[in-house]
Design an enzyme around this catalytic site. Structure first.
Site, PDB file in Angstrom:
ATOM      1  N   HIS A  62      76.996  17.831  24.781  1.00  0.00           N
ATOM      2  CA  HIS A  62      77.199  17.672  26.235  1.00  0.00           C
ATOM      3  C   HIS A  62      75.869  17.324  26.885  1.00  0.00           C
ATOM      4  O   HIS A  62      75.000  18.180  27.037  1.00  0.00           O
ATOM      5  CB  HIS A  62      77.752  18.973  26.851  1.00  0.00           C
ATOM      6  CG  HIS A  62      77.969  18.900  28.344  1.00  0.00           C
ATOM      7  ND1 HIS A  62      79.099  19.389  28.957  1.00  0.00           N
ATOM      8  CD2 HIS A  62      77.210  18.422  29.342  1.00  0.00           C
ATOM      9  CE1 HIS A  62      79.016  19.197  30.259  1.00  0.00           C
ATOM     10  NE2 HIS A  62      77.870  18.617  30.524  1.00  0.00           N
ATOM     11  N   HIS A  67      73.863  14.647  30.043  1.00  0.00           N
ATOM     12  CA  HIS A  67      73.893  13.632  31.108  1.00  0.00           C
ATOM     13  C   HIS A  67      72.691  12.721  30.918  1.00  0.00           C
ATOM     14  O   HIS A  67      71.551  13.150  31.097  1.00  0.00           O
ATOM     15  CB  HIS A  67      73.829  14.291  32.494  1.00  0.00           C
ATOM     16  CG  HIS A  67      74.967  15.223  32.735  1.00  0.00           C
ATOM     17  ND1 HIS A  67      76.149  14.816  33.333  1.00  0.00           N
ATOM     18  CD2 HIS A  67      75.136  16.531  32.431  1.00  0.00           C
ATOM     19  CE1 HIS A  67      76.980  15.846  33.393  1.00  0.00           C
ATOM     20  NE2 HIS A  67      76.401  16.899  32.848  1.00  0.00           N
ATOM     21  N   LYS A  99      86.970  13.509  29.531  1.00  0.00           N
ATOM     22  CA  LYS A  99      86.353  14.592  30.279  1.00  0.00           C
ATOM     23  C   LYS A  99      87.178  14.944  31.515  1.00  0.00           C
ATOM     24  O   LYS A  99      87.493  14.063  32.320  1.00  0.00           O
ATOM     25  CB  LYS A  99      84.962  14.130  30.711  1.00  0.00           C
ATOM     26  CG  LYS A  99      84.270  15.047  31.668  1.00  0.00           C
ATOM     27  CD  LYS A  99      83.745  16.287  30.974  1.00  0.00           C
ATOM     28  CE  LYS A  99      83.236  17.295  31.984  1.00  0.00           C
ATOM     29  NZ  LYS A  99      82.004  17.949  31.561  1.00  0.00           N
ATOM     30  N   HIS A 144      85.134  20.674  32.301  1.00  0.00           N
ATOM     31  CA  HIS A 144      84.294  21.458  33.221  1.00  0.00           C
ATOM     32  C   HIS A 144      85.198  22.540  33.794  1.00  0.00           C
ATOM     33  O   HIS A 144      86.052  22.249  34.627  1.00  0.00           O
ATOM     34  CB  HIS A 144      83.692  20.580  34.329  1.00  0.00           C
ATOM     35  CG  HIS A 144      82.845  21.364  35.282  1.00  0.00           C
ATOM     36  ND1 HIS A 144      81.472  21.294  35.301  1.00  0.00           N
ATOM     37  CD2 HIS A 144      83.177  22.286  36.224  1.00  0.00           C
ATOM     38  CE1 HIS A 144      81.000  22.129  36.213  1.00  0.00           C
ATOM     39  NE2 HIS A 144      82.017  22.740  36.802  1.00  0.00           N
ATOM     40  N   HIS A 149      79.891  24.203  28.578  1.00  0.00           N
ATOM     41  CA  HIS A 149      78.891  25.025  29.274  1.00  0.00           C
ATOM     42  C   HIS A 149      79.477  26.346  29.788  1.00  0.00           C
ATOM     43  O   HIS A 149      79.461  26.622  30.972  1.00  0.00           O
ATOM     44  CB  HIS A 149      78.157  24.253  30.375  1.00  0.00           C
ATOM     45  CG  HIS A 149      78.997  23.466  31.355  1.00  0.00           C
ATOM     46  ND1 HIS A 149      80.165  23.932  31.899  1.00  0.00           N
ATOM     47  CD2 HIS A 149      78.788  22.237  31.899  1.00  0.00           C
ATOM     48  CE1 HIS A 149      80.629  23.023  32.735  1.00  0.00           C
ATOM     49  NE2 HIS A 149      79.827  21.987  32.750  1.00  0.00           N
ATOM     50  N   LEU A 153      75.680  24.111  37.668  1.00  0.00           N
ATOM     51  CA  LEU A 153      77.086  24.521  37.679  1.00  0.00           C
ATOM     52  C   LEU A 153      77.637  24.443  36.263  1.00  0.00           C
ATOM     53  O   LEU A 153      77.317  23.491  35.548  1.00  0.00           O
ATOM     54  CB  LEU A 153      77.891  23.607  38.617  1.00  0.00           C
ATOM     55  CG  LEU A 153      77.562  23.831  40.105  1.00  0.00           C
ATOM     56  CD1 LEU A 153      78.192  22.746  40.956  1.00  0.00           C
ATOM     57  CD2 LEU A 153      78.051  25.215  40.559  1.00  0.00           C
ATOM     58  N   ASP A 185      73.896  20.360  28.287  1.00  0.00           N
ATOM     59  CA  ASP A 185      74.145  20.058  29.698  1.00  0.00           C
ATOM     60  C   ASP A 185      72.850  19.659  30.401  1.00  0.00           C
ATOM     61  O   ASP A 185      72.667  19.963  31.581  1.00  0.00           O
ATOM     62  CB  ASP A 185      74.835  21.218  30.422  1.00  0.00           C
ATOM     63  CG  ASP A 185      75.406  20.776  31.772  1.00  0.00           C
ATOM     64  OD1 ASP A 185      75.554  19.565  31.988  1.00  0.00           O
ATOM     65  OD2 ASP A 185      75.686  21.654  32.619  1.00  0.00           O
TER      66      ASP A 185
HETATM   67  N1  LIG Z   1      75.673  21.021  35.269  1.00  0.00           N
HETATM   68  C1  LIG Z   1      75.292  20.658  36.458  1.00  0.00           C
HETATM   69  O1  LIG Z   1      74.893  21.503  37.271  1.00  0.00           O
HETATM   70  N2  LIG Z   1      75.308  19.357  36.848  1.00  0.00           N
HETATM   71  C2  LIG Z   1      75.817  18.242  36.117  1.00  0.00           C
HETATM   72  C3  LIG Z   1      77.299  18.160  36.158  1.00  0.00           C
HETATM   73  C4  LIG Z   1      78.015  19.197  35.313  1.00  0.00           C
HETATM   74  O2  LIG Z   1      77.860  19.246  34.086  1.00  0.00           O
HETATM   75  O3  LIG Z   1      78.779  19.981  35.855  1.00  0.00           O
HETATM   76  C5  LIG Z   1      75.195  16.978  36.675  1.00  0.00           C
HETATM   77  O4  LIG Z   1      75.703  15.873  36.418  1.00  0.00           O
HETATM   78  O5  LIG Z   1      74.174  17.060  37.376  1.00  0.00           O
HETATM   79 ZN   LIG Z   2      77.267  18.637  32.435  1.00  0.00          ZN
HETATM   80 ZN   LIG Z   3      80.027  20.417  34.139  1.00  0.00          ZN
END
Ligand SMILES: NC(=O)N[C@@H](CC(=O)O)C(=O)O
Ligand SMILES: [Zn+2]
Ligand SMILES: [Zn+2]
Length: 345
Positions: free
Chosen positions: A14, A16, A100, A137, A175, A220, A248
């Site tokens: 996971h 970004h 997702k 999520h 997460h 989150l 995450d």
């Molecule tokens: N984890 C987070 O707080 N933020 C993530 C989105 C997510 O995974 O929920 C993001 O894209 O910034």
């Molecule tokens: Zn995430």
């Molecule tokens: Zn998330």
């Protein structure tokens, strides 16, 4: 005392990676430590179709440092209008590894998320039949539910019923942050797995709120009480094959986090493995780190583990206060702190 730990190369289930200048700045950190990563689709606009996923995959490959041996595993952002044929077609063609589920407005860039998961029944059935993983999520978004309870309420009202009605569907509960989530994963069938972040193993909500607001500890689902952190540590290091690594890592520019309305997300990619291994070391579970980091994830996704390996050594390093990214900077997780382990390039 173990001084050196060599394990099969881990994957990040996971992450970004963002897009544009931010992608260019952060992708190398993930590619340095991990063989593969499940790449989140919450761009603006989100990655909702196979065509968009092919294009995003190409941009990731183009942004990789030379000689990087890294495979991005793409995900489809589900909406109320997801076309099962495009989704399953993308899975069969190899561009989608998973889909997702963002409940609408649950987190960063989730405004196009799903408003009524009942409507996605045909999509979930098609995924179950194809063997495609649903990444979730897991938070409700109802305004009247306390933010610290949103994961527990999601388990009770959405996830448990979904798993009960369609036990063949593989669900990666992402997460996870609470004892409630761990209890659900424990009691669920083998088609339910969960990722755990390094930050939720390290911090509880005090880290965000004591002595001033700490925006770089805000993400989150939000970090919870200490009892929940301890439940997560036990789950991650306890040897169960249901839990696997998912950082995450979610970079936001420093000014976007240090703001009157700061963005949710913690950037941990540069020292992800070090942060995790420190937890396994503290829990006297170094022998279980390879399972969590390198074996359980591929097994859940039906993939082979990576063939090469990585080494971590017991050697202190100080995490930088900030890292240049996208013409500004990003503040990494554990900025300014000393970690007891180092990744060997
Ligand atoms: N984890 C987070 O707080 N933020 C993530 C989105 C997510 O995974 O929920 C993001 O894209 O910034
Ligand atoms: Zn995430
Ligand atoms: Zn998330």
């Amino acid at each position: 005392m173990t001084e050196t730990l060599t394990i099969l190369r881990p994957d990040d289930w996971h992450v970004h990676l963002r897009d544009g200048a931010m992608l260019q700045s952060v992708v190398g950190a993930t590619a340095r430590q991990f063989g593969r990563a499940i790449v989140m689709p919450n761009l603006t606009p989100p990655v909702t179709t196979a065509a968009l996923a092919w294009a995003y995959r190409d941009r990731i490959m183009a942004a990789l440092p030379e000689r990087a041996q890294f495979t991005p595993l793409m995900t489809a952002y589900l909406t109320d209008d997801t076309d099962p044929a495009d989704l399953i077609g993308g899975f069969r063609d190899g561009v989608f590894t998973a889909a997702k589920l963002y409940p609408a407005n649950a987190t960063t860039n989730s405004a196009h998320g799903v408003t009524d998961i009942g409507k996605l029944r045909p999509v979930f059935e098609a995924m179950a039949e194809a063997g495609m993983v649903l990444c979730v999520h897991g938070e409700v978004t109802d305004a009247d539910i306390d933010i610290f309870d949103r994961e527990a309420v999601f388990v009770e009202t959405v996830l448990a019923p979904l798993h009960r009605d369609l036990p063949q569907l593989k669900i990666a509960f992402e997460h996870i942050t609470s004892r409630h989530a761990v209890d659900f994963v424990e009691s669920a069938g083998e088609n339910v797995g969960a990722t755990i972040t390094p930050h939720h193993l390290h911090i509880n909500r005090n880290a965000m709120l004591v002595g001033g607001m700490r925006p770089h500890h805000y993400c989150l689902p939000v970090a919870k009480r200490e009892e929940h952190r301890l439940a997560l540590r036990k789950a991650a290091t306890g040897g169960s094959a249901k839990y696997f690594l998912g950082t995450d890592s979610a970079p936001h520019e420093q000014h976007a986090k240090e703001s009157a309305c700061g963005c949710a997300g913690i950037y941990n990619a540069p020292h992800a493995l070090e942060a995790y291994v420190q937890v396994f070391d503290e829990e006297d579970a170094l022998d279980r780190f390879e399972g969590f980091a390198s074996l359980n994830g591929p097994r859940f996704y039906g993939l082979e583990p990576n063939a090469d390996s990585v080494t971590l050594v017991r050697r202190e390093q100080v995490v930088p206060e900030s890292i240049p990214a996208a013409d500004t900077q990003v503040v990494p997780f554990m900025a300014g702190k000393t970690i007891g382990w180092s990744f060997v390039d």
